[in-house]
Enzyme design. Sequence first.
Site, mmCIF file in Angstrom:
data_model
loop_
_atom_site.group_PDB
_atom_site.id
_atom_site.type_symbol
_atom_site.label_atom_id
_atom_site.label_comp_id
_atom_site.label_asym_id
_atom_site.label_seq_id
_atom_site.Cartn_x
_atom_site.Cartn_y
_atom_site.Cartn_z
ATOM 1 N N CYS A 93 -19.614 -44.797 22.834
ATOM 2 C CA CYS A 93 -18.755 -43.783 23.450
ATOM 3 C C CYS A 93 -19.142 -43.662 24.922
ATOM 4 C CB CYS A 93 -18.828 -42.451 22.726
ATOM 5 S SG CYS A 93 -20.486 -41.879 22.430
ATOM 6 N N PRO A 125 -24.073 -39.086 12.256
ATOM 7 C CA PRO A 125 -24.006 -38.138 11.142
ATOM 8 C C PRO A 125 -23.096 -38.552 9.992
ATOM 9 C CG PRO A 125 -22.712 -37.329 12.974
ATOM 10 C CD PRO A 125 -23.333 -38.610 13.435
ATOM 11 N N GLY A 126 -22.296 -39.605 10.130
ATOM 12 C CA GLY A 126 -21.689 -40.162 8.933
ATOM 13 C C GLY A 126 -20.179 -40.105 8.762
ATOM 14 N N SER A 127 -19.432 -39.672 9.786
ATOM 15 C CA SER A 127 -17.973 -39.612 9.574
ATOM 16 C C SER A 127 -17.368 -41.015 9.450
ATOM 17 C CB SER A 127 -17.281 -38.808 10.670
ATOM 18 O OG SER A 127 -17.801 -39.142 11.918
ATOM 19 N N ASP A 145 -22.403 -49.248 15.676
ATOM 20 C CA ASP A 145 -21.987 -48.167 16.567
ATOM 21 C C ASP A 145 -23.258 -47.635 17.229
ATOM 22 O OD1 ASP A 145 -20.139 -46.192 17.582
ATOM 23 O OD2 ASP A 145 -21.082 -44.768 16.230
ATOM 24 N N CYS A 172 -26.187 -47.756 12.475
ATOM 25 C CA CYS A 172 -26.651 -46.499 13.091
ATOM 26 C C CYS A 172 -25.672 -45.427 12.614
ATOM 27 C CB CYS A 172 -26.624 -46.600 14.605
ATOM 28 S SG CYS A 172 -27.435 -48.065 15.263
#
Length: 632
Positions: free
Chosen positions: A315, A181-183, A262, A178
Amino acid sequence: SSNMGKRSRQRQKNNQSAGRDRRDNAGWGAGYADIVKENKLFEHYYKEQGLVPEGEFDEFMEAMREPLPATIRITGYKSHAKEILHCLKDKYFKDIQELDIDGQKIEAPQPLSWYPDEQAWHTNMSRKIIRKSPLLEKFHQFLVSETESGNISRQEAVSMIPPLLLKIEPHHKILDMCAAPGSKTAQLIEMLHADMEVPFPEGFVIANDVDNKRCYLLVHQAKRLNSPCIMVVNHDASCIPTLQINSDGKKDILFYDRILCDVPCSGDGTMRKNIDVWKKWTTSNSLHLHGLQLRIAVRGVEQLAVGGRMVYSTCSLNPIEDEAVIAALLEKSEGALELADSSADLPGLKWMPGVTSWKLMTKEGQWYSDWSEVPTSRHTQIRPTMFPPKDEQKLASMHLERCMRILPHHQNTGGFFVAVLVKKAPMPWNKRYPKKMRLFGYKEDPFVFLTEDDPVFTTIQSFYNLSPDFPKLNVLTRTHEGKKRHLYMVSKELRNVLLNNSERMKVINTGVKVWSRNSDGEEFGCAFRLAQEGIYTLQPYIRSRMITVSVEDIKVLLTQENPFLSKLEDDAHAQAKNMGTNSTAHNPAEPQCPIQLCGWRGKTSIRAFVPRNERFHYLRMLGVEWLESCFN
């Protein structure tokens, strides 16, 4: 009923997006609306669960109400990372230490104690403060510019933890389930390229997201890192297809060495940054998400290689989304999975052990501590897997205390949960391969590999005098018909994946651009010019059209749009004169870190093909502060 299905799928997509965005885009400086940071149900729920150590609950709630410090990570695989760190410490952080604004002493940014090599920093500066000081404004511009160039990443501290716990090596095949946004995806790519001497690590990252639009965020993040080892795909993580690869001439199933899981979550650990969570928080968010989280985790471990590691993270601080999912996964696995003890992996990080008992609460405030207490009318909303295992011995053998809970007041972060799973044996149930579904939404052109004797390549090969070991079978284009506009490269292993799964997989983007068509070049011997983003991948194989230039020459090339050859120092001038018109690569002599630029040698002039923000970056690395107006 089909409409109901659609709505729930859309809700699932929205859910999958919400939690992760909240913590990944940690902006610089925090601006907050006046929202009341109160939620009695939240306080009651977490007090009752006993997740915060005795006597610390007020401190925990206080931290939740404080704005989150901004955090940055210096991207690790570029050889420039050390240079950027040096630049930050010597140039910016030093000046900030002495600063006093309106009687308030500014705290200099501090490194995160648990992140290796001082590559991550946090600061409490707000946007308001930044605007009040020209010095801070300059620092801010530096951060924005370096972020655009992909040399710095703005990312919340806790979000940096899962990739570190995966223990990635350059040969690993990695799935990020998942990813938008990709960090974290960016971190994974950096770890693959830890050894800059290897242009094509054996491993790769397949980054997936359920939302087509958000896949383009991933593409943007990955593009900044110019890696031939990343592929972005678009599937529902809970039924992501099983891929095949060719192994010694026969078809094999692709099992991943490392999986980052995640999952979408209620995001109540992000209240410090996403203050709308204060208003919206209710226990039903977790009850809705638990099933999806478990399905995604199950799909992950099915695709994990025996001996591989999967990191599950959220989170959220809610046990229903955290330990309950892990316990259910361990129970289903019948010993095939175990929780790894990661207590020594991140020295300096403070965390609480996972919990072994918890209760459920409905949004009306009704508590249940066991499945047997749940009335039949609630059985669709509340499931048995949401409760702790009853069997004390089984519970003890799971070692749920090895899960890591990060509480906001311990190190001034967001709230977070992470668990590291190791696969000891194949999963006991029959492999449930998803039925072959027809995939919709193909807007992308196909990926077409060049053939051994493609005429396009013959001129490129001789013009750039490519070395015999250049992996030309890894070059691909995005079109079957017409003229090829751009050529991309992928690693050998990604080529294998692409060739064997075109019907099975919806690929959004892959590869790094290495050449672009330039019609002007045709009359000078080659229709393709080098692309700056692919120069670090190509450079080891190019044996002509190279000029070694001095640091002074680099300054000329980066600050002047089309300088005459005579502007170069004697040595570089002589090299350039002996070379015909067309694309070139410049290599400066003895910088602190290797810099390679590509450009165009005209009849009497030479120019660098380097995007504006990267020009600023290279100039800074050479110790030059250049005003933006100089480029206009």
